[in-house]
Write an enzyme that holds these catalytic residues in place. Structure first.
Site, PDB file in Angstrom:
ATOM      1  N   ASP B  23       0.848  -1.199   0.000  1.00 55.77           N
ATOM      2  CA  ASP B  23       0.000   0.000   0.000  1.00 55.77           C
ATOM      3  C   ASP B  23       0.877   1.241   0.000  1.00 55.77           C
ATOM      4  O   ASP B  23       1.806   1.338   0.814  1.00 55.77           O
ATOM      5  CB  ASP B  23      -0.849   0.050   1.280  1.00 55.77           C
ATOM      6  CG  ASP B  23      -2.093  -0.819   1.179  1.00 55.77           C
ATOM      7  OD1 ASP B  23      -2.269  -1.496   0.159  1.00 55.77           O
ATOM      8  OD2 ASP B  23      -2.888  -0.813   2.144  1.00 55.77           O
ATOM      9  N   LYS B  80      -8.144   0.615  -5.125  1.00 55.61           N
ATOM     10  CA  LYS B  80      -9.338   0.038  -4.500  1.00 55.61           C
ATOM     11  C   LYS B  80     -10.610   0.775  -4.911  1.00 55.61           C
ATOM     12  O   LYS B  80     -10.608   1.997  -5.070  1.00 55.61           O
ATOM     13  CB  LYS B  80      -9.208   0.125  -2.965  1.00 55.61           C
ATOM     14  CG  LYS B  80      -8.136  -0.772  -2.359  1.00 55.61           C
ATOM     15  CD  LYS B  80      -8.131  -0.628  -0.848  1.00 55.61           C
ATOM     16  CE  LYS B  80      -6.927  -1.265  -0.202  1.00 55.61           C
ATOM     17  NZ  LYS B  80      -6.963  -2.739  -0.259  1.00 55.61           N
ATOM     18  N   GLY B 152      -5.344  -2.820   8.720  1.00 60.53           N
ATOM     19  CA  GLY B 152      -5.028  -1.663   9.560  1.00 60.53           C
ATOM     20  C   GLY B 152      -4.867  -1.977  11.028  1.00 60.53           C
ATOM     21  O   GLY B 152      -4.859  -1.080  11.853  1.00 60.53           O
ATOM     22  N   ARG B 164      -6.368 -20.494   6.879  1.00 62.46           N
ATOM     23  CA  ARG B 164      -6.562 -21.861   7.389  1.00 62.46           C
ATOM     24  C   ARG B 164      -7.933 -22.397   6.992  1.00 62.46           C
ATOM     25  O   ARG B 164      -8.074 -23.546   6.603  1.00 62.46           O
ATOM     26  CB  ARG B 164      -6.427 -21.885   8.912  1.00 62.46           C
ATOM     27  CG  ARG B 164      -4.997 -22.011   9.398  1.00 62.46           C
ATOM     28  CD  ARG B 164      -4.981 -22.344  10.876  1.00 62.46           C
ATOM     29  NE  ARG B 164      -3.627 -22.439  11.407  1.00 62.46           N
ATOM     30  CZ  ARG B 164      -2.899 -23.558  11.371  1.00 62.46           C
ATOM     31  NH1 ARG B 164      -3.387 -24.645  10.847  1.00 62.46           N
ATOM     32  NH2 ARG B 164      -1.675 -23.552  11.876  1.00 62.46           N
ATOM     33  N   SER B 235      -0.779  -1.251   6.091  1.00 63.27           N
ATOM     34  CA  SER B 235      -0.256  -0.300   7.059  1.00 63.27           C
ATOM     35  C   SER B 235       1.100  -0.727   7.622  1.00 63.27           C
ATOM     36  O   SER B 235       1.848   0.093   8.134  1.00 63.27           O
ATOM     37  CB  SER B 235      -1.259  -0.161   8.200  1.00 63.27           C
ATOM     38  OG  SER B 235      -2.570  -0.129   7.679  1.00 63.27           O
TER      39      SER B 235
END
Lengths: 190, 291
Positions: B23, B80, B152, B164, B235
């Protein structure tokens, strides 16, 4: 016969699957510790800036460049071809710079410019060609020669034991370019 | 959408495998990410941690910012759109974006329908928490998937739970008798043909990355060992003490994810990781958006 596949980033598993289908043993090169003697090297598609950085960080850059310079057969697709090229027209960087060709990065533009076609390749015949954010060769110099063109642009080249394609034979079902590379290795071993 | 185009879009994701998508919020950050070895960047106005902190409605980024980032780097640029906001997607397609992330990180624009991604020529990546979500997104035209995780937070627990879940459901599906597949399709609310495809191949028909909460090289390697084919870091990089160094370390961790000695070496002296929030401490679970 053993082929090393550079497995730093990108579509290296796709090449491994092609070699499996041809019954040719192979191994992954991820760092200096994994480097073993080999009869041929594959530089896969992916991002050339990522691979170029990791090659240097992992200490693989010089050993592999020397092997290629000394005649180790190498097959490079897309980003791999950028690693081999002596000069990149639209980028100040260069990597192994062992092949006397000038390439253009992202020559067809962004992802919307990606395409699939069929075209003849010297010594092989007509094959499917998949171009993903692909480069092409602007010009061949020295002893490098053109093996295929699409719409007037050079998309496959050979110089000695170095074979490069702007497209991805490993993304099609067609094994003929990999077979062609195996023949280069066999000839080199004799 | 032509079949060829969908194949080409899946194939671009194949080229990103084994890589890290970062990002970035400025052209300068994009250059740092590229120099650190990112295989693509996600252009956005605010990283998820700041979206979380700011609250309010978060939307598609300003096209000006996206164009600046496209001009700054040669690697693929993603961006996005809000879930269901097909006009934001039309705008990104007009900008010739390389990949659209229909993302739960932004505020959903539609609480019922996702974008019909088969109507677009540019590729889409979508988040998922289980095999049903994964296959529904593929049916809508996604050519790449990622776990939702919890963006975030710097907390890996949700991404681990999601990868998983997906992997174990694929294993369960692979071991089913063929006559059990009809019921599985019903339960997951997806077409039988797609279920059959995963049953036969033993894997998803598109590339699946990890995302949401990756903050350290160890987190990235954990996700790779659990079956992810690459990693998104939001982030975790530009909220840390030394972004360039941490970014490069996470790139190396994804290449050498099964070599603990290398992981130990690159985890050393990275400076402060992003502070992080535990999932129990947050008000909005972004992963709950878009099922």
């Amino acid at each position: 016969m053993l082929i090393g596949i550079l497995a730093l980033q990108g579509a290296f598993l796709e090449h491994a699957k092609m070699l499996d289908r041809l019954g040719v043993p192979h191994y992954e090169i991820r760092n200096l510790g994994t480097l073993r003697p080999m009869d041929g090297l594959i530089l896969p598609g992916g991002e050339s800036t990522t691979m170029g950085k990791l090659l240097r960080d992992e200490g693989l850059f010089e050993p592999l460049r020397d092997l290629i310079k000394n005649g180790l057969p190498v097959f490079a697709t897309c980003a791999g071809l950028i690693l081999l090229a002596k000069k990149i027209d639209n980028d100040a960087r260069s990597y192994f710079a062992t092949m006397n060709v000038d390439v253009v990065r992202n020559a067809y533009g962004r992802q919307l410019g990606s395409f699939r076609t069929e075209a003849p390749m010297d010594g092989i015949g007509t094959i499917p060609m998949v171009f993903i954010r692909a480069p092409y060769v602007a010009r061949t110099n020295g002893t490098s020669r053109v093996l295929a063109t699409v719409d007037g642009h050079i998309v496959a080249v050979r110089e000695g034991n170095q074979l490069g394609t702007a497209f991805h034979p490993e993304l099609s079902e067609n094994l003929s370019v990999h077979r062609y590379f195996i023949e280069i290795i066999k000839h080199n071993l004799q | 959408m032509q079949n060829d185009r969908y194949e080409l879009n899946k194939q671009l994701a194949q080229m990103l495998k084994g890589g890290v998508i970062m990002d970035v919020t400025t052209a300068e950050q994009a250059k740092i990410a590229e120099a650190a070895g990112a295989c693509a960047v996600m252009a956005l106005e605010r990283i998820p941690a700041d979206i979380r902190a700011a609250g309010g409605v978060s939307r598609m980024s300003d096209p000006k910012l996206i164009k600046e980032i496209q001009a700054a780097v040669s690697i693929p640029v993603m961006a996005k759109v809000r879930i269901g906001h097909f006009v934001e997607a039309q705008i990104l397609e007009a900008l010739e974006i390389d990949y659209i992330d229909e993302s739960e990180v932004l505020s959903p624009a539609d609480d019922k329908y996702h974008i019909d991604k088969t109507k677009f020529n540019v590729p889409f990546v979508c988040g998922c928490r289980d095999l049903g979500e994964a296959l529904r997104r593929i049916q809508e035209g996604a050519s790449m998937l990622r776990t939702k995780g919890e963006p975030g937070t710097g907390d890996i627990v949700q991404a681990v739970r999601h990868i998983r879940m997906i992997e174990s459901e694929i294993r369960r599906l692979s071991s089913m008798r063929e006559d059990e597949l009809y019921q599985a399709a019903k339960e997951w609310m997806v077409p039988y043909e797609l279920v059959k495809k995963v049953h036969d191949a033993g894997r998803l028909p598109v590339v699946n990355f990890a995302a949401g909460g990756v903050a350290t090289p160890a987190d990235a390697a954990l996700m790779m060992q659990l079956g992810a084919e690459g990693v998104f870091v939001g982030s975790g990089i530009f909220k840390s003490g030394d972004p360039a160094k941490r970014a490069a370390a996470i790139v190396k961790a994804v290449t050498n994810y099964h070599d603990p000695k290398i992981l130990a070496a690159i985890s050393e002296d990275l400076g402060d990781a992003m502070v992080g929030i535990n999932e129990g401490e947050i008000d909005i679970l972004m992963a709950e958006r878009g099922k």
